[in-house]
Design an enzyme around this catalytic site. Structure first.
Site, mmCIF file in Angstrom:
data_model
loop_
_atom_site.group_PDB
_atom_site.id
_atom_site.type_symbol
_atom_site.label_atom_id
_atom_site.label_comp_id
_atom_site.label_asym_id
_atom_site.label_seq_id
_atom_site.Cartn_x
_atom_site.Cartn_y
_atom_site.Cartn_z
ATOM 1 N N TRP A 278 -7.006 112.745 47.732
ATOM 2 C CA TRP A 278 -5.549 112.997 47.725
ATOM 3 C C TRP A 278 -5.168 113.854 48.935
ATOM 4 O O TRP A 278 -4.105 113.699 49.536
ATOM 5 C CB TRP A 278 -5.120 113.700 46.431
ATOM 6 C CG TRP A 278 -4.736 112.741 45.345
ATOM 7 C CD1 TRP A 278 -5.511 112.346 44.303
ATOM 8 C CD2 TRP A 278 -3.478 112.042 45.198
ATOM 9 N NE1 TRP A 278 -4.811 111.449 43.524
ATOM 10 C CE2 TRP A 278 -3.560 111.248 44.041
ATOM 11 C CE3 TRP A 278 -2.295 112.016 45.936
ATOM 12 C CZ2 TRP A 278 -2.521 110.439 43.594
ATOM 13 C CZ3 TRP A 278 -1.242 111.211 45.493
ATOM 14 C CH2 TRP A 278 -1.359 110.436 44.341
ATOM 15 N N TRP A 359 13.814 120.597 46.640
ATOM 16 C CA TRP A 359 12.364 120.823 46.652
ATOM 17 C C TRP A 359 11.940 121.742 47.796
ATOM 18 O O TRP A 359 10.927 122.447 47.702
ATOM 19 C CB TRP A 359 11.600 119.497 46.685
ATOM 20 C CG TRP A 359 11.882 118.637 47.894
ATOM 21 C CD1 TRP A 359 12.825 117.651 47.993
ATOM 22 C CD2 TRP A 359 11.228 118.689 49.170
ATOM 23 N NE1 TRP A 359 12.797 117.083 49.245
ATOM 24 C CE2 TRP A 359 11.822 117.693 49.993
ATOM 25 C CE3 TRP A 359 10.202 119.453 49.707
ATOM 26 C CZ2 TRP A 359 11.430 117.459 51.306
ATOM 27 C CZ3 TRP A 359 9.806 119.226 51.019
ATOM 28 C CH2 TRP A 359 10.421 118.243 51.806
#
Ligand code: FAD
Length: 475
Positions: A278, A359
């Site tokens: 990832w 965000w």
């Protein structure tokens, strides 16, 4: 003729083992090792306070392993490196590649300047298993979804090799800088809030390998099932060590493979390697979509009606939202410079969806407070949580901090550790104090609104509000 002098420029590779730039330079004669604190080129993504604390300790460890011969400079490498090379007659410069957009821009320019000055510049891969241009789709474009990226990388890209040993007989140039060279970098924050960091971490190459060994011994076996439970010691906590390059992903990958094979735990190893991948995916995204750091990957979100209420942001930052799992996570972050991945997702979702904050507000706070603050991982993860990133969680999947808490901290151990004012509440009540009978609260010494906040928002109402806002941009 005096022997060749090479500069080894350390950056996010603060280690001697499995360091391709150092190994390549070692074959060329004498070495002048240097680290340059560059606050000029990264702009707002210069290291935050927790990262600076880490960097200070990690540079001290690296300097010790180089017999005190690490040069430490502050300023713009575009000016400093050519000057250093000219002053000392260096003929080569070696470094391991970095992939943040500002790094890529700066290093490209620097390579031109140094080459123009007659130096040979050699860059290597010391930070990734698959560099961003290796795992691509058949048409040469980058993947936007993790699973095919990973499948392709494992199936079609070179497998991680054996890590390099520490070069033997390093011939290091003397460093005339005094004992105060590290202090002069002025990395330590003015306010002494970092004692909690010091009790939780040992930055540096040895600290990284101890952490890896501990994980392989005590964490790997439970990794597959335990990695979602913040109270369990099932994750590696290698992220800051990986970010600063005190251990390479190849070292972690191969050590887990060896240990997994030895213990017959290949499945656990595969899960761990998938998480390392990832990180590779985040780097691939950042490299191919450099605007990601400040812009929504999905531009539809540019019209999202964020509200941005300062008081709510502060309550979130301080861990005073009245939602115990969120508060535990935010206080873990403040106390230790780290937060468990499951809880990062929960606090992220809460900020972006329940509090309707952009965000970037969360990403900036994490940037300042995480010891593992990493532009690729932080950006990609925040965009993922917000629903506007690559391979993002569908926006309508809004984490409920109470049910997440019941599921992943069933006994409330994680909450008790970081929110001690709730420690005497029975496990079945600890996840949502606002719904607890008054008698139970008073027996546990909890007075809502006094020694623990009431919830700053209603989860159900803010969930509906978020879904409505999403409908408006869904088009
Ligand atoms: P382990 O589970 O032991 O995993 C091993 C390594 O794999 C990690 O050290 C990390 O390098 C990598 N990794 C694991 N999970 C992820 C993931 N989801 N995405 C990318 N890489 C992963 N990670 C950072 O390193 N820096 C950050 O700034 C960062 N910010 C985040 C912000 C948010 C909102 C979220 C949801 C996640 C963020 N992450 C970040 C990803 C992840 O939470 C951490 O990498 C992980 O918790 C680190 O703990 P660990 O080393 O014990 O992980």
């Amino acid at each position: 003729m005096s022997p060749t002098l090479s500069i080894v420029w350390f950056r996010q590779d603060l280690r001697l083992r499995d360091n391709p730039a150092l190994t390549a330079a070692a074959g060329h004669g004498r070495i002048l090792p240097v680290y340059i604190l560059d606050d000029a080129n990264p702009g707002e993504w210069r290291p935050g306070a927790a990262s600076r604390w880490w960097l200070q300790q990690s540079l001290a460890a690296l300097d010790a392993s180089l017999d005190g011969k690490l040069w430490l400079l502050t300023g713009d490498p575009l000016e400093l490196l050519p000057q250093l090379a000219a002053r000392h007659g260096a003929t080569h410069v070696f470094w391991n590649r970095c992939y943040e957009p500002w790094h890529v821009r700066r290093d490209r320019q620097l390579k031109q300047v140094l080459t123009h000055d007659g130096l040979t510049v050699t860059s290597s891969n010391g930070s990734l298993i698959w560099e961003p241009w290796t795992s691509l789709k058949d048409d040469g474009t980058p993947y936007r979804v993790f699973t095919p990226f990973y499948r392709n990388a494992r199936g079609n890209c070179a497998a991680p090799g054996e890590p390099l040993q520490k070069p033997r007989n390093l011939a290091l140039a003397d460093c005339p800088q005094g004992a105060d060279k590290l202090a002069r970098l002025d990395l330590m924050p003015g306010i002494r809030w970092y004692d909690g960091l010091a009790t939780n971490w040992t930055p540096g190459e040895d600290g990284a390998h101890n952490k890896l060994r501990y994980f392989l011994e005590h964490g790997l076996a439970d990794y597959k099932d335990g990695r979602d439970f913040p109270a369990r010691r099932a994750v590696s906590r290698l992220s800051p060590h990986l970010h600063f390059g005190e251990v390479s992903p190849t070292q972690a990958w191969q050590a887990a493979a060896r240990r997994g094979a030895q213990d017959g735990r290949e499945q656990a190893t595969e899960h761990f390697q998938r998480e390392l991948a990832w990180r590779e995916f985040s780097y691939s995204l950042l490299y191919h979509f450099p605007q990601l750091t400040n812009r929504n990957m999905n531009e539809r979100f540019d019209a999202f009606p964020w509200t941005r209420e300062k008081k709510l942001l502060q309550a979130w930052q301080r861990g005073e939202t009245g939602l115990p799992l969120v508060d535990a996570g935010m206080r873990e972050l403040w106390e230790t410079g780290y937060m468990h991945n499951r809880v990062r997702m929960v606090v992220g979702s809460f900020l972006v969806k329940n509090l309707l904050h952009h965000w970037l507000d969360g990403a900036r706070w994490f940037w300042d407070t995480l010891v593992d603050a990493d532009l690729a991982n932080n950006t990609a993860s925040w965009q993922w949580v917000a629903g506007c990133g690559a391979d993002a969680a569908p926006y309508f999947r809004i984490f409920n901090p109470v049910t997440q808490s019941q599921r992943f901290d069933p006994d409330g151990d994680y909450i008790r550790r970081f929110v001690p004012e709730l420690k005497d509440l029975p496990a079945r009540y600890i996840h949502e104090p606002s719904k607890v009978p008054a008698g139970v609260l008073s027996e546990a010494g909890v007075v809502l609104g006094k020694n623990y906040p009431k919830p700053v928002v209603s989860l159900s109402q803010t969930r509906e509000r978020a879904l409505e806002a999403y409908q408006r941009i869904k088009g």
